[in-house]
Design an enzyme around this catalytic site. Structure first.
Site, PDB file in Angstrom:
ATOM      1  N   GLY A 199       0.815  -1.204   0.000  1.00 40.62           N
ATOM      2  CA  GLY A 199       0.000   0.000   0.000  1.00 40.62           C
ATOM      3  C   GLY A 199       0.847   1.251   0.000  1.00 40.62           C
ATOM      4  O   GLY A 199       2.050   1.222   0.291  1.00 40.62           O
ATOM      5  N   GLY A 231       0.300   5.822   0.466  1.00 39.82           N
ATOM      6  CA  GLY A 231      -0.585   6.954   0.715  1.00 39.82           C
ATOM      7  C   GLY A 231       0.186   8.245   0.668  1.00 39.82           C
ATOM      8  O   GLY A 231       1.345   8.294   0.230  1.00 39.82           O
ATOM      9  N   GLY A 232      -0.444   9.297   1.161  1.00 39.07           N
ATOM     10  CA  GLY A 232       0.177  10.607   1.091  1.00 39.07           C
ATOM     11  C   GLY A 232       1.390  10.750   1.983  1.00 39.07           C
ATOM     12  O   GLY A 232       2.236  11.615   1.753  1.00 39.07           O
ATOM     13  N   VAL A 258       3.769   1.188   2.509  1.00 36.31           N
ATOM     14  CA  VAL A 258       3.739   0.082   3.464  1.00 36.31           C
ATOM     15  C   VAL A 258       4.189  -1.193   2.749  1.00 36.31           C
ATOM     16  O   VAL A 258       3.728  -1.493   1.643  1.00 36.31           O
ATOM     17  CB  VAL A 258       2.326  -0.108   4.051  1.00 36.31           C
ATOM     18  CG1 VAL A 258       2.316  -1.276   5.040  1.00 36.31           C
ATOM     19  CG2 VAL A 258       1.866   1.171   4.748  1.00 36.31           C
ATOM     20  N   LYS A 310       6.365   0.428   7.462  1.00 31.80           N
ATOM     21  CA  LYS A 310       5.964   1.640   6.750  1.00 31.80           C
ATOM     22  C   LYS A 310       7.182   2.525   6.532  1.00 31.80           C
ATOM     23  O   LYS A 310       7.861   2.926   7.481  1.00 31.80           O
ATOM     24  CB  LYS A 310       4.884   2.411   7.501  1.00 31.80           C
ATOM     25  CG  LYS A 310       4.395   3.616   6.703  1.00 31.80           C
ATOM     26  CD  LYS A 310       3.158   4.246   7.307  1.00 31.80           C
ATOM     27  CE  LYS A 310       3.486   5.065   8.525  1.00 31.80           C
ATOM     28  NZ  LYS A 310       2.331   5.847   8.989  1.00 31.80           N
ATOM     29  N   ASP A 346      -6.803  11.628  11.969  1.00 31.00           N
ATOM     30  CA  ASP A 346      -6.876  11.235  10.554  1.00 31.00           C
ATOM     31  C   ASP A 346      -7.657   9.932  10.387  1.00 31.00           C
ATOM     32  O   ASP A 346      -7.237   9.026   9.668  1.00 31.00           O
ATOM     33  CB  ASP A 346      -5.472  11.089   9.966  1.00 31.00           C
ATOM     34  CG  ASP A 346      -5.486  11.188   8.430  1.00 31.00           C
ATOM     35  OD1 ASP A 346      -6.439  11.760   7.877  1.00 31.00           O
ATOM     36  OD2 ASP A 346      -4.542  10.693   7.801  1.00 31.00           O
TER      37      ASP A 346
END
Length: 554
Positions: free
Chosen positions: A18, A20-21, A25, A40, A138
């Site tokens: 994965g 993200g911003g 990961v 991560k 978040d």
């Protein structure tokens, strides 16, 4: 290949799972303990300045520290280690088999029972985090991991704050996903537990409906929607609508806390069986006997100006408290109960004069001397009303109608105000009224021929109740309440068509309470001869229901 990289001489990257911003990961293998982990890698663009790089490193350390406090919780992804290699921070976490909620929603919205389980798990996670002094900041589908056994886990405490943390970002800089942010964060009020609950509401809305309620085509439009727009009506969540709607309150003071949110979730599991039936068609005759309603007045120019001013303030980054903008204009009545009697105007609805008097005096049926400590005006506001929300306090055990027919209560419960068995118009009406729970009961006459269903819905204040009353008389089906056994229980069997029954329905308002009744001929046949009996039963039931049943209000 990067997959073969060994981080910190210990964690061998296997595959990327994965991104993200804030990072990527990886699934990895701990070659010391010989276990699979998730690692991560904090995303560090080449354009970062030295100050921004230092902030990212500090954030990684903070995530590890905050998450480590919660590593034993079953609904929080455990953080085991944090290492820095070549100035890049790597956070080592427990590996969760499954996918994120965001990935799951790519396949469409989830069933109601699945959303309810996710809600319960995330409430548990936030309760533990808040108890440890950590605010996540978040909460969103991408940060909710769904394990293979169905458990939901909250991940990524990268922008979380602990009550002892100092500010790490520049003034006016927003950290997080705007469409999931609470309005107060956009107005400069940050680090509060209530904001996590708002983000949870947005997440649950998206899980149930498949779309994010405030996402727009541009960041500016999204920000404006978060500040000013109401969430679209919920269509598929049924009894979860009350919980999600309350979590999405613009004013943080109006949102439920963890305990209340959990109570609303439990209330959504309704024990009484119900069947949704067709909405009765309107009749013109009933409109002739209704008391004319005064139009709701609004200064449109000032309202538009206020919205524009709020958006400008937010976009300029000026801190301030955003007063909630709530549209209390309910849908205009479009339907009327087909079986509602039309022959007696005074019984159809309480007149304006009668309703006004009801807000300052006890309901007519009570003849007990008022104690010196009870003020009838206290019933006009939730904050001053001491009436318990129980069946015993709001509904009589029995009553007699104008035809001297005796009715006995055979079931009752406190349930979510909004249920999946109401049609969309009624759900929208009650959702906008911000009601939480309601008392309901069923009554059967001594001969076992007539079933009467009664709802008592407390509103925030008498003004809200009056607005709901004006709309409720024309709203559609409230559903069918079924007693567990005895006369009337059989009409809710799946093969029964209650639309064939002769029926009647009435609405009444007293102070901050809205009472609604429906009376059905149990034989499920059309028989105009029983209409006066149904009318009398429906009228008497709403006249007897309400706060006057509580001894403390006499």
């Amino acid at each position: 290949m990067e997959e073969e990289r060994l981080v910190a001489g210990r964690y061998r990257l296997v595959r990327r799972v994965g991104a993200g911003g804030f990072g990527r990961v990886w699934e990895a293998r701990d070659e010391v303990l010989h276990i699979d982990v998730a690692v991560k890698e904090l995303w560090l663009p080449q354009s970062l300045s030295e100050a921004e790089l230092a902030e990212r490193l500090t954030r990684a350390t903070r995530e590890a520290r905050n998450a480590a406090r919660l590593r034993e919780h079953p609904n929080i992804v455990a953080v085991h280690d944090v290492v820095v290699e070549d100035d890049i921070p790597w956070i080592v976490m427990g590996l969760v088999g499954g996918k994120s909620l965001a990935e799951q929603l790519d396949e469409g919205p989830l069933p109601v029972d699945r959303v309810a389980r996710i809600a319960a798990d995330l409430l548990n996670a936030l309760e533990a985090a808040h108890a440890a002094g950590v605010v996540h900041r978040d909460v969103k589908p991408a940060n909710v991991l769904l394990a293979e056994n169905g458990t939901a886990l909250l991940a990524d405490f990268g922008i979380a704050v602990h009550h002892t943390d100092t500010a790490l970002t520049a003034t006016g800089m927003l950290i997080g996903s705007v469409e999931y942010m609470a309005p107060e964060r956009l107005n400069g009020i940050d680090g509060r537990e209530e904001s996590d609950l708002y983000s949870l509401g947005v997440t649950l809305f998206q899980a149930a409906e498949g779309t994010s309620p405030f996402r727009r085509e541009t960041p500016t439009a999204t920000l404006t929607a978060v500040l000013l727009a109401e969430a679209p009506p919920l269509s598929s969540t049924g009894s979860l609508a009350t919980l999600i709607t309350r979590l999405l309150e613009k004013d943080p003071a109006q949102r439920p806390g963890i305990a209340e949110a959990r109570a609303l979730l439990e209330a959504a599991r309704e024990p009484t069986r119900e069947l949704e039936r067709e909405k009765p068609k309107p009749t013109k005759k009933i409109e002739e006997v209704q008391t004319p309603r005064q139009p709701v007045k609004r200064n449109n120019d000032l309202w538009v100006l206020a919205m524009c001013a709020a958006v400008i303030v937010a976009l300029l980054g000026i801190s301030g408290k955003l007063d909630p903008l709530v549209d209390w204009v309910f849908p205009s009545p479009s339907t009327t109960n087909k079986a509602t009697p039309t022959a007696t105007p005074t019984a159809t609805r309480t007149s304006s004069a009668t309703r006004t008097a009801a807000t300052t005096t006890n309901p007519p049926k009570s003849t007990t001397t008022t104690t010196t400590r009870f003020n009838p005006a206290d019933l006009n506001q939730e904050s001053t009303d001491k009436t318990p929300l129980t069946v015993a306090a709001l509904l009589p055990s029995s009553f007699k109608d104008a035809k001297n027919v005796h009715y006995t209560r055979n079931s009752g419960s406190v349930r979510s105000c909004v249920t999946s068995w109401m049609d969309q118009e009624v759900r929208a009406l009650l959702t906008r009224s911000r009601c939480g729970s309601a008392a309901s009961a069923t009554y059967v006459d001594d001969s076992g021929k007539i079933l009467v269903m009664v709802w008592v819905v407390p509103m925030a204040d008498s003004t809200t109740a009056e607005t709901a009353y004006n709309a409720a008389s024309g709203a559609g089906s409230w559903g069918i309440l079924c007693p567990g056994s005895g006369p009337g229980a059989e009409i809710c069997d799946q093969n029964k068509d209650t639309s064939r029954a002769t029926r009647s329905g009435w609405v009444r308002q007293v102070n901050r309470y809205l009472m609604k009744s429906s009376a059905y001929y149990i034989s499920l046949t059309r028989d105009t001869g029983v209409q006066p009996w149904l009318d009398a039963a429906a009228q008497a039931s709403v006249r007897e229901a309400g706060p006057s049943n509580y001894s403390g209000n006499r």
